[in-house]
Design a protein around this motif. Structure first.
Motif, PDB file in Angstrom:
ATOM      1  N   TRP A   1       0.806  -1.219   0.000  1.00  0.00           N
ATOM      2  CA  TRP A   1       0.000   0.000   0.000  1.00  0.00           C
ATOM      3  C   TRP A   1       0.842   1.274   0.000  1.00  0.00           C
ATOM      4  CZ3 TRP A   1      -3.087  -2.544   4.467  1.00  0.00           C
ATOM      5  CH2 TRP A   1      -4.011  -3.461   3.935  1.00  0.00           C
ATOM      6  N   GLY A   2       2.149   1.144   0.165  1.00  0.00           N
ATOM      7  CA  GLY A   2       2.977   2.336   0.160  1.00  0.00           C
ATOM      8  C   GLY A   2       4.284   2.113   0.883  1.00  0.00           C
ATOM      9  N   PRO A   3       5.152   3.133   0.919  1.00  0.00           N
ATOM     10  CA  PRO A   3       6.428   3.010   1.634  1.00  0.00           C
ATOM     11  C   PRO A   3       6.197   2.851   3.130  1.00  0.00           C
ATOM     12  CG  PRO A   3       6.030   5.290   0.966  1.00  0.00           C
ATOM     13  CD  PRO A   3       4.964   4.472   0.321  1.00  0.00           C
ATOM     14  N   LEU A   4       6.992   2.016   3.756  1.00  0.00           N
ATOM     15  CA  LEU A   4       6.822   1.749   5.177  1.00  0.00           C
ATOM     16  C   LEU A   4       7.601   2.761   6.010  1.00  0.00           C
ATOM     17  CD1 LEU A   4       6.952  -2.145   5.248  1.00  0.00           C
ATOM     18  CD2 LEU A   4       4.988  -0.618   4.944  1.00  0.00           C
ATOM     19  N   HIS A   5       6.953   3.231   7.051  1.00  0.00           N
ATOM     20  CA  HIS A   5       7.523   4.260   7.920  1.00  0.00           C
ATOM     21  C   HIS A   5       8.489   3.636   8.921  1.00  0.00           C
ATOM     22  CE1 HIS A   5       7.365   6.995  11.495  1.00  0.00           C
ATOM     23  NE2 HIS A   5       7.456   7.906  10.560  1.00  0.00           N
ATOM     24  N   ILE A   6       9.599   4.318   9.154  1.00  0.00           N
ATOM     25  CA  ILE A   6      10.535   3.942  10.217  1.00  0.00           C
ATOM     26  C   ILE A   6      10.400   4.977  11.319  1.00  0.00           C
ATOM     27  CG2 ILE A   6      12.947   3.603  10.852  1.00  0.00           C
ATOM     28  CD1 ILE A   6      13.472   2.751   7.972  1.00  0.00           C
ATOM     29  N   HIS A   7       9.989   4.530  12.481  1.00  0.00           N
ATOM     30  CA  HIS A   7       9.717   5.470  13.568  1.00  0.00           C
ATOM     31  C   HIS A   7      11.019   6.060  14.103  1.00  0.00           C
ATOM     32  CE1 HIS A   7       8.009   7.226  17.170  1.00  0.00           C
ATOM     33  NE2 HIS A   7       6.806   6.987  16.657  1.00  0.00           N
ATOM     34  N   PRO A   8      11.023   7.361  14.398  1.00  0.00           N
ATOM     35  CA  PRO A   8      12.272   7.989  14.851  1.00  0.00           C
ATOM     36  C   PRO A   8      12.683   7.630  16.270  1.00  0.00           C
ATOM     37  CG  PRO A   8      10.491   9.587  14.861  1.00  0.00           C
ATOM     38  CD  PRO A   8       9.951   8.356  14.202  1.00  0.00           C
ATOM     39  N   LEU A   9      11.807   6.986  17.059  1.00  0.00           N
ATOM     40  CA  LEU A   9      12.186   6.720  18.446  1.00  0.00           C
ATOM     41  C   LEU A   9      11.713   5.365  18.977  1.00  0.00           C
ATOM     42  CD1 LEU A   9      13.720   7.984  20.807  1.00  0.00           C
ATOM     43  CD2 LEU A   9      11.560   8.884  21.648  1.00  0.00           C
ATOM     44  N   VAL A  10      10.524   4.903  18.599  1.00  0.00           N
ATOM     45  CA  VAL A  10       9.974   3.674  19.177  1.00  0.00           C
ATOM     46  C   VAL A  10      10.863   2.478  18.833  1.00  0.00           C
ATOM     47  CG1 VAL A  10       7.984   2.104  19.158  1.00  0.00           C
ATOM     48  CG2 VAL A  10       7.621   4.573  19.121  1.00  0.00           C
ATOM     49  N   PRO A  11      11.106   1.560  19.779  1.00  0.00           N
ATOM     50  CA  PRO A  11      11.941   0.389  19.512  1.00  0.00           C
ATOM     51  C   PRO A  11      11.436  -0.413  18.318  1.00  0.00           C
ATOM     52  CG  PRO A  11      11.535   0.598  21.867  1.00  0.00           C
ATOM     53  CD  PRO A  11      10.680   1.625  21.195  1.00  0.00           C
ATOM     54  N   HIS A  12      12.394  -0.963  17.538  1.00  0.00           N
ATOM     55  CA  HIS A  12      11.991  -1.711  16.362  1.00  0.00           C
ATOM     56  C   HIS A  12      12.730  -3.047  16.286  1.00  0.00           C
ATOM     57  CE1 HIS A  12      15.400   0.739  14.506  1.00  0.00           C
ATOM     58  NE2 HIS A  12      15.777  -0.494  14.299  1.00  0.00           N
ATOM     59  N   ASP A  13      12.242  -3.884  15.383  1.00  0.00           N
ATOM     60  CA  ASP A  13      12.839  -5.187  15.156  1.00  0.00           C
ATOM     61  C   ASP A  13      14.245  -5.035  14.583  1.00  0.00           C
ATOM     62  OD1 ASP A  13      12.585  -8.171  14.771  1.00  0.00           O
ATOM     63  OD2 ASP A  13      12.837  -7.559  12.687  1.00  0.00           O
ATOM     64  N   GLN A  14      15.173  -5.864  15.032  1.00  0.00           N
ATOM     65  CA  GLN A  14      16.562  -5.736  14.616  1.00  0.00           C
ATOM     66  C   GLN A  14      16.735  -5.983  13.120  1.00  0.00           C
ATOM     67  OE1 GLN A  14      19.237  -8.276  16.769  1.00  0.00           O
ATOM     68  NE2 GLN A  14      21.058  -7.140  16.146  1.00  0.00           N
ATOM     69  N   GLU A  15      15.971  -6.927  12.568  1.00  0.00           N
ATOM     70  CA  GLU A  15      16.125  -7.276  11.160  1.00  0.00           C
ATOM     71  C   GLU A  15      15.322  -6.348  10.248  1.00  0.00           C
ATOM     72  OE1 GLU A  15      15.146 -11.361  10.637  1.00  0.00           O
ATOM     73  OE2 GLU A  15      16.659 -12.082  12.059  1.00  0.00           O
ATOM     74  N   SER A  16      14.186  -5.865  10.735  1.00  0.00           N
ATOM     75  CA  SER A  16      13.310  -5.027   9.906  1.00  0.00           C
ATOM     76  C   SER A  16      12.962  -3.765  10.679  1.00  0.00           C
ATOM     77  CB  SER A  16      12.035  -5.785   9.541  1.00  0.00           C
ATOM     78  OG  SER A  16      12.325  -6.979   8.853  1.00  0.00           O
ATOM     79  N   PRO A  17      13.641  -2.643  10.421  1.00  0.00           N
ATOM     80  CA  PRO A  17      13.381  -1.416  11.177  1.00  0.00           C
ATOM     81  C   PRO A  17      11.974  -0.859  10.967  1.00  0.00           C
ATOM     82  CG  PRO A  17      14.834  -0.978   9.311  1.00  0.00           C
ATOM     83  CD  PRO A  17      14.725  -2.467   9.429  1.00  0.00           C
ATOM     84  N   GLU A  18      11.279  -1.342   9.925  1.00  0.00           N
ATOM     85  CA  GLU A  18       9.899  -0.894   9.701  1.00  0.00           C
ATOM     86  C   GLU A  18       8.921  -1.517  10.702  1.00  0.00           C
ATOM     87  OE1 GLU A  18      12.163  -1.362   5.813  1.00  0.00           O
ATOM     88  OE2 GLU A  18      11.655  -2.664   7.505  1.00  0.00           O
ATOM     89  N   VAL A  19       9.343  -2.569  11.375  1.00  0.00           N
ATOM     90  CA  VAL A  19       8.482  -3.260  12.342  1.00  0.00           C
ATOM     91  C   VAL A  19       8.766  -2.696  13.728  1.00  0.00           C
ATOM     92  CG1 VAL A  19       7.864  -5.473  13.379  1.00  0.00           C
ATOM     93  CG2 VAL A  19       8.459  -5.352  10.936  1.00  0.00           C
ATOM     94  N   ILE A  20       7.803  -1.986  14.299  1.00  0.00           N
ATOM     95  CA  ILE A  20       8.012  -1.457  15.646  1.00  0.00           C
ATOM     96  C   ILE A  20       7.439  -2.420  16.679  1.00  0.00           C
ATOM     97  CG2 ILE A  20       7.999   0.907  14.795  1.00  0.00           C
ATOM     98  CD1 ILE A  20       5.309   1.295  16.163  1.00  0.00           C
ATOM     99  N   ILE A  21       8.045  -2.408  17.841  1.00  0.00           N
ATOM    100  CA  ILE A  21       7.699  -3.332  18.917  1.00  0.00           C
ATOM    101  C   ILE A  21       6.895  -2.589  19.979  1.00  0.00           C
ATOM    102  CG2 ILE A  21       8.583  -5.009  20.569  1.00  0.00           C
ATOM    103  CD1 ILE A  21       9.422  -5.564  17.653  1.00  0.00           C
ATOM    104  N   LEU A  22       5.701  -3.064  20.258  1.00  0.00           N
ATOM    105  CA  LEU A  22       4.864  -2.507  21.325  1.00  0.00           C
ATOM    106  C   LEU A  22       4.811  -3.538  22.445  1.00  0.00           C
ATOM    107  CD1 LEU A  22       1.969  -1.079  19.096  1.00  0.00           C
ATOM    108  CD2 LEU A  22       4.022   0.090  19.918  1.00  0.00           C
ATOM    109  N   ASP A  23       5.675  -3.368  23.414  1.00  0.00           N
ATOM    110  CA  ASP A  23       5.826  -4.339  24.498  1.00  0.00           C
ATOM    111  C   ASP A  23       5.675  -3.610  25.822  1.00  0.00           C
ATOM    112  OD1 ASP A  23       6.736  -6.223  26.385  1.00  0.00           O
ATOM    113  OD2 ASP A  23       8.089  -7.149  24.925  1.00  0.00           O
TER     114      ASP A  23
END
Length: 355
Positions: free
Chosen positions: A106-128
């Motif tokens: 659906w479009g380019p994936l956003h990389i969040h400037p601060l929220v923790p993300h997956d080590q392999e895929s920075p587009e995947v943010i972790i809500l833990d």
């Protein structure tokens, strides 16, 4: 500087990746626009549809998000924009790779400037929830649309929880279309001529108190208060309590009053809202251009952990000639009334035959 990593989660930017999120860009097309209005390809695979309310929230059964065709994907984007948020159960095969693949359709994936993300895929943010001590930024119990501080904010967000609490931990959404429709015409006219500044202040505050490096610039952006959704062509309110700092061109007191009034409607008008009870492998996909959402922080001491992919959309715009959900809903409401009347007449006829 070594990366801060916990269980394959990147908590803070490395020296190498402090500009990682600066590559964020805007969508070059509008996913879901001008598709078959009946969405026959999508609904051919649907075994059950549950509408949570007449105007917002739908749950679909029989769909595997990892197996969508291109046409089904486009029709799903259109349905999400119309219904605000669409829910799915039993999506165990939507792993991280497929999660990213779905969003990228659906479009380019956003990389969040601060929220923790997956080590392999920075587009995947972790809500833990275990990464959320009391002094950390937290948008639970705060109505917002995702990353509205960006020049091209989120179109769609795709959230899947792989660890859910035994009780609590729902997410709620509120309908920006209906909020606009219910405003009086003088207020609509006023707001349609105004813009507001959306900021990263909540993240700046956290960074200042922790020293954590960000993955990219913490942006501020001006957006129209009334926004046209490019998929549906409907008008929606586009301010929120987390990221909207002020309305431009009016006094601070007037700005505060208007924003508080709009935020109050979002949070307190129950007819605008739907609430989703998560199960393992459930997925919610919503349109940030026309909805607000909040996590419900009622699940502690249980844990909750999920993964989110966020799709960057277009630069927000307002088209004075755009339509409304209320206008589009009129024939739907008539059809619902006709169906109810037919059912009642059928019961009456059956009763007369037995008499």
């Amino acid at each position: 500087m070594a990366p801060s990593v916990t269980e394959n989660i990147i908590l803070s930017a490395t020296d190498k990746d402090v500009t990682l999120a600066d590559r964020n860009t805007h969508a070059t097309r509008v996913a879901g626009k001008d598709v078959d209005p009946e969405k026959k390809a999508l609904f051919a695979s649907v075994t059950k549809r549950i509408d949570y309310s007449p105007k917002i929230g739908t749950e679909l059964h029989g769909i595997k998000l990892s197996q969508l065709t291109d046409q089904q994907s486009e029709e799903l984007a259109a349905l999400i924009s119309e219904r605000g948020v669409v829910f799915f159960r039993d999506q165990e095969d939507l792993d991280r790779k497929e999660h990213v693949k779905l969003g990228a359709r659906w479009g380019p994936l956003h990389i969040h400037p601060l929220v923790p993300h997956d080590q392999e895929s920075p587009e995947v943010i972790i809500l833990d929830s275990r990464l959320n001590p009391p002094n950390r930024y937290n948008t639970n119990n705060s109505w917002h649309s995702d990353v509205s501080f960006e020049p091209a904010p989120a179109s769609y967000s795709i959230l899947k929880f792989d660890e859910i609490p035994e009780s609590g931990g729902d997410t709620a959404w509120s309908n920006g279309y209906q909020l606009y429709d219910d405003l009086s015409q003088p207020i609509k006219t006023l707001l349609e001529g105004l813009t507001a500044t959306h900021t990263s202040d909540i993240f700046r505050f956290f960074q200042a108190n922790t020293g954590r490096k960000t993955f990219g610039k913490l942006n501020d952006s001006d957006h129209p208060i009334i926004r046209t959704n490019p998929v549906t062509g409907w008008k929606s309110v586009f301010t929120n309590s987390v990221f909207t700092r002020e309305i431009n061109g009016i006094s601070a007191a007037e700005s505060k009053w208007i924003l508080e009034y709009l935020n109050d409607l979002v949070s307190k008008r129950l007819e605008y809202q739907v609430r989703f009870r998560w199960q393992k492998h459930s997925v919610a996909i919503w349109d940030n251009r026309s909805t607000f959402h909040t996590g419900v922080p009622d699940f502690r001491p249980y844990h909750r952990r999920g993964l989110r992919v966020t799709v960057s959309g277009e630069k927000p715009f307002f088209d004075v000639n755009s339509g409304t959900q209320a206008q589009a809903f009129e024939p739907i409401a008539e059809a619902i009334v006709s169906k109810q009347e037919a059912a009642e007449k059928s019961k009456e006829d059956a009763a007369l035959q037995l008499a």
